[in-house]
Design a protein around this motif. Structure first.
Motif, mmCIF file in Angstrom:
data_model
loop_
_atom_site.group_PDB
_atom_site.id
_atom_site.type_symbol
_atom_site.label_atom_id
_atom_site.label_comp_id
_atom_site.label_asym_id
_atom_site.label_seq_id
_atom_site.Cartn_x
_atom_site.Cartn_y
_atom_site.Cartn_z
ATOM 1 N N LEU A 30 0.428 -1.345 -0.170
ATOM 2 C CA LEU A 30 -0.063 -0.461 0.164
ATOM 3 C C LEU A 30 0.947 1.220 0.139
ATOM 4 C CD1 LEU A 30 -2.980 -0.949 2.041
ATOM 5 C CD2 LEU A 30 -2.920 -0.922 -0.334
ATOM 6 N N GLY A 31 1.795 1.269 0.989
ATOM 7 C CA GLY A 31 3.084 3.010 1.039
ATOM 8 C C GLY A 31 3.499 2.321 -0.970
ATOM 9 N N THR A 33 2.182 2.151 -3.468
ATOM 10 C CA THR A 33 0.982 2.227 -4.492
ATOM 11 C C THR A 33 0.780 3.441 -4.252
ATOM 12 O OG1 THR A 33 0.642 -0.362 -4.444
ATOM 13 C CG2 THR A 33 -1.107 1.526 -5.479
ATOM 14 N N GLY A 34 0.428 3.779 -2.910
ATOM 15 C CA GLY A 34 -0.055 5.305 -2.678
ATOM 16 C C GLY A 34 1.560 6.253 -3.096
ATOM 17 N N LEU A 37 1.505 7.140 -5.970
ATOM 18 C CA LEU A 37 0.297 7.857 -6.976
ATOM 19 C C LEU A 37 0.152 9.383 -6.534
ATOM 20 C CD1 LEU A 37 -2.486 7.900 -8.082
ATOM 21 C CD2 LEU A 37 -3.674 7.079 -5.142
ATOM 22 N N VAL A 38 1.183 9.847 -5.302
ATOM 23 C CA VAL A 38 1.283 11.058 -5.058
ATOM 24 C C VAL A 38 2.086 11.607 -5.978
ATOM 25 C CG1 VAL A 38 2.727 12.154 -3.435
ATOM 26 C CG2 VAL A 38 0.725 10.526 -2.664
ATOM 27 N N GLY A 181 3.668 -3.443 -5.593
ATOM 28 C CA GLY A 181 2.025 -2.487 -4.518
ATOM 29 C C GLY A 181 1.090 -3.577 -4.787
#
Length: 489
Positions: A30-31, A33-34, A37-38, A181
């Motif tokens: 999740l880290g 992937t996030g 995305l950022v 991710g």
């Protein structure tokens, strides 16, 4: 010596993101992937240095929600080069011209990935060069050229370098998400771009074209700050097709409902473990078995056709009228006009005065768009299933390797493959054609935020699958033995 032996020294050395060694914890996935995305949102807000923004023209227009880029930013090209390279590889693989076994041969897998990266680089050049150096789509700012003392051509080279770097960055960002991710980077970027448009279409106080979003508009209607026409006909038109956007809202909700329902429709093939008594499971063959990602390939193919038309129009002064006619950068006649997809209500609602086009021309365009999307959706879905290891043979092998079998049948890959052949090919074709039909209908009726129907369709389906993947990852995190059973360790 075959082409694989000749190309291996180059393709095997293409830069790539290293695969994780062993299991990656869910929180770390999740880290990653996030974080990507950022970074994506950050890069879409980094404007290209040296571009005359006032004279720039978006070459892709309404295909932006599919290509997940941002006009005038470092990610100008979006996922376009990745998708176009995938189209080429899918067609070559479907015609069996590559001779690569990406399901069983590790060497061929490396060559395939290297070939894909090489093709992405080629597509960055083929797309970026005309965009910068021809047609004035990303014109150089004379003030910057004068200040730097490098001339207009020098600034154009600088602009191309920026969008080329952006194209390479998004390629590796996609690879990071795929390996470290959750889901795929391509799907994540489409969700990000379309979600921005949807939120703006719902809540923006001054959205696209100076119009407010759905909720602010209706607040204004109820408070009297938004004036409505007194004529009953004009009033209904304004509420349903104009500022009120009721038809767009209904279409958006309907697409959400249909896609979620279609994702839940499946044929479940019972499985049992060969060695563990009582261990049972089911293999789901969904109605949208190939997912909606092949639809990106179909729309990207249409985008490239229109891209070619606009480049020819900008460079070919005597282009025949039968090939294409353009006014203010928009195609208005010729072959490229009939091949242009229906993008909104203003492209076909002649009976409401939204377009002055001839009804016969509109009917031809709608028919061509339907055939292109339905047939293309089915064909690319077949290619997608075969090249991603989802076909009957690959699926049978995966079930066999996991220790599972179909009750009542011999534990043999060929036997399992014959059972899978009863369902997978037919469902793949039906699902691909259905997604194509839904994409055309959504485009014709319009959606909230002026999101293309295909973009909304992709977003809903990708989000649903992302939810399923997250749930699966959480389950495996809670029960480590399941990672071994499904080969995730």
């Amino acid at each position: 010596m075959g082409w694989k032996d000749a190309a291996e020294p180059v393709l095997a050395r293409m830069p790539s993101v290293a695969r994780p060694e062993g299991h990656v914890p869910f929180r770390r996935k999740l880290g990653w992937t996030g974080g990507i995305l950022v970074l994506y949102f950050f890069l879409t807000n980094v404007t290209l240095f040296g571009v005359d923004a006032g004279a720039a023209n978006d070459l892709f227009g309404q295909f932006r929600s599919i290509l997940a880029g941002q006009q005038g930013s470092v990610l100008q090209l979006g996922i376009g080069p990745i998708v176009t390279a995938s189209i080429v590889l899918q067609l070559l693989g479907g015609a069996d011209l590559l001779g690569l076994d990406t399901n069983n041969n590790p060497r061929d897998q490396v060559l395939y990935q290297g070939l894909q990266k090489l093709l992405v680089g080629v597509m960055i050049v083929l797309t970026g060069v005309p965009m910068v150096f021809a047609g004035g789509f990303l014109p150089a700012d004379p003030a910057v050229a004068s200040a730097l003392g490098i001339g207009t051509f020098g600034v154009e080279v600088l602009i191309f370098a920026q969008i080329a770097v952006g194209g390479v960055l998004i390629l590796f960002m996609d690879e990071i998400v795929s390996k470290w991710g959750v889901g795929s980077g391509v799907g994540l970027f489409i969700i990000a771009g379309v979600s921005q448009q949807l939120v703006g279409g719902l809540f923006s106080w001054q959205g696209l074209g100076g119009a407010s979003g759905f909720f602010p508009t209706w607040i204004g209607i109820f408070t009297g700050s938004v004036q409505l026409p007194s004529s009953p006909t004009d009033l209904l038109s304004t509420i349903f097709l104009g500022q009120g956007q009721l038809l767009a809202l209904a279409t958006t909700v309907l697409i959400f409902a249909i896609v979620v329902y279609a994702e839940s429709v499946r044929v479940e093939i019972p499985l049992s473990h060969a060695r563990v008594k009582g261990a049972r499971g089911r293999f789901p063959v969904k109605l949208i078995y190939a997912s909606v990602l092949p639809m990106i390939l179909v729309r990207a193919l249409q985008a490239n056709i229109q891209f070619l038309g606009r480049i020819l129009d900008s460079q070919w002064a005597g282009m025949p009228a039968w090939l294409g006619e353009y006014a203010s950068g928009q195609v208005t006649g010729g072959l490229f006009y009939y091949l242009a997809p229906i993008q909104s209500r203003s492209d076909w609602m002649w009976f409401l005065g939204l377009t002055s086009a001839d009804p016969l021309d509109i009917a031809i365009r709608v028919l061509i768009d339907l055939v292109f999307m339905i047939v293309g959706g089915a064909v690319f879905a077949i290619f997608w299933v075969e090249t991603t290891g989802m076909g009957p043979e690959a699926t049978a092998r995966q079930i066999q390797n996991s220790g599972m079998q179909i009750p009542g049948f011999r534990r043999n890959p060929q036997v399992i493959e014959k059972v899978m052949e009863r369902y997978i090919p037919q469902v793949t074709v039906i699902g691909g054609a259905l997604v194509g039909l839904l994409a055309v209908m959504a485009n014709m009726l319009g959606t909230i935020g002026a999101v293309s129907g295909t973009g909304l369709l992709l977003t809903v389906s990708i989000t649903y699958k992302l939810y399923e993947e997250i749930a699966e990852e959480q389950l495996m995190e809670m029960h480590p033995m399941m990672r071994q059973m499904f080969g995730s360790e």
